[in-house]
Scaffold this motif. Sequence first.
Motif, PDB file in Angstrom:
ATOM      1  N   SER A   6     -15.204  24.353  37.627  1.00  0.00           N
ATOM      2  CA  SER A   6     -16.029  24.878  38.702  1.00  0.00           C
ATOM      3  C   SER A   6     -16.127  26.390  38.580  1.00  0.00           C
ATOM      4  O   SER A   6     -15.212  27.047  38.084  1.00  0.00           O
ATOM      5  CB  SER A   6     -15.428  24.512  40.065  1.00  0.00           C
ATOM      6  OG  SER A   6     -15.264  23.118  40.184  1.00  0.00           O
ATOM      7  N   VAL A  42     -19.461  24.286  48.426  1.00  0.00           N
ATOM      8  CA  VAL A  42     -18.508  24.307  47.313  1.00  0.00           C
ATOM      9  C   VAL A  42     -18.393  22.921  46.690  1.00  0.00           C
ATOM     10  O   VAL A  42     -18.039  21.950  47.368  1.00  0.00           O
ATOM     11  CB  VAL A  42     -17.118  24.780  47.784  1.00  0.00           C
ATOM     12  CG1 VAL A  42     -16.122  24.705  46.635  1.00  0.00           C
ATOM     13  CG2 VAL A  42     -17.212  26.213  48.310  1.00  0.00           C
ATOM     14  N   ASP A  43     -18.694  22.815  45.401  1.00  0.00           N
ATOM     15  CA  ASP A  43     -18.532  21.593  44.616  1.00  0.00           C
ATOM     16  C   ASP A  43     -17.447  21.858  43.585  1.00  0.00           C
ATOM     17  O   ASP A  43     -17.505  22.854  42.865  1.00  0.00           O
ATOM     18  CB  ASP A  43     -19.835  21.206  43.912  1.00  0.00           C
ATOM     19  CG  ASP A  43     -21.007  21.092  44.881  1.00  0.00           C
ATOM     20  OD1 ASP A  43     -20.778  20.641  46.007  1.00  0.00           O
ATOM     21  OD2 ASP A  43     -22.131  21.459  44.487  1.00  0.00           O
ATOM     22  N   SER A  44     -16.479  20.964  43.500  1.00  0.00           N
ATOM     23  CA  SER A  44     -15.314  21.202  42.644  1.00  0.00           C
ATOM     24  C   SER A  44     -15.092  20.038  41.689  1.00  0.00           C
ATOM     25  O   SER A  44     -14.851  18.906  42.123  1.00  0.00           O
ATOM     26  CB  SER A  44     -14.071  21.406  43.525  1.00  0.00           C
ATOM     27  OG  SER A  44     -12.928  21.618  42.740  1.00  0.00           O
ATOM     28  N   GLY A  60     -15.521  14.739  40.831  1.00  0.00           N
ATOM     29  CA  GLY A  60     -14.844  15.714  41.674  1.00  0.00           C
ATOM     30  C   GLY A  60     -15.270  15.551  43.108  1.00  0.00           C
ATOM     31  O   GLY A  60     -15.464  14.440  43.589  1.00  0.00           O
ATOM     32  N   ASN A  68     -16.447  16.679  52.948  1.00  0.00           N
ATOM     33  CA  ASN A  68     -16.307  16.501  51.501  1.00  0.00           C
ATOM     34  C   ASN A  68     -16.495  15.043  51.105  1.00  0.00           C
ATOM     35  O   ASN A  68     -15.988  14.141  51.784  1.00  0.00           O
ATOM     36  CB  ASN A  68     -14.923  16.962  51.047  1.00  0.00           C
ATOM     37  CG  ASN A  68     -14.757  18.458  51.132  1.00  0.00           C
ATOM     38  OD1 ASN A  68     -15.550  19.207  50.577  1.00  0.00           O
ATOM     39  ND2 ASN A  68     -13.726  18.910  51.836  1.00  0.00           N
TER      40      ASN A  68
END
Length: 199
Positions: A6, A42-44, A60, A68
């Motif tokens: 990320s 936020v993308d993880s 993820g 989320n």
Amino acid sequence: TVLAGSNGLDFVVTRLLPNGTVDPAFNGGAVRTISFGAAAAVDSAADVAVLADGTILVAGTAFIGADNDFALARVSADGATVTTNTHDFAGAGSNEIGQGVAFNPANGLIYVSGSDTTGNSIAVASFLNDATLAFQTDATVQIAATPSAGVGVSVAPDGRVFVAGSGFSGGRSGPQAARAKRAAIADRVRRGVMPTSPR
């Protein structure tokens, strides 16, 4: 070698040659950036798998709406085409953390493992390995009715799906393993009757 991670907001994927330099045949030598939600969400990325044809799977977590969700990206071998999908186990307000990815070539399903943190459960979901990346089914389980968290996932030669993680019991945490029967996650995960150690 495929690297995924990320950049603080999005998934990023690149491929290296044996000498450690960036492969110019993948996305023109540039890092492939993959976004799932709003620009500021936020993308993880947590895990990556490379299929026999070079297709790259990255799993993820993505922040979608107000919580989320599991996130999965399917990247073509040349990096030019990306398909994405997310999955929310319990609707708005629930939180799921994606941690592992595995592919079963026998049934064409991709499995993403992780945790349903709202229910304190090991979680696993399956998706089709095609241009739709369509969600198929999901399941959650707590080991011995205690808070549990899933991490890695693998598919045995006979099609059984194993999810490794941890559980909290007796004031301490320890390793756990959940097994999904071949006929059960599409094939559902066997709720409440999973072994508490790998077999």
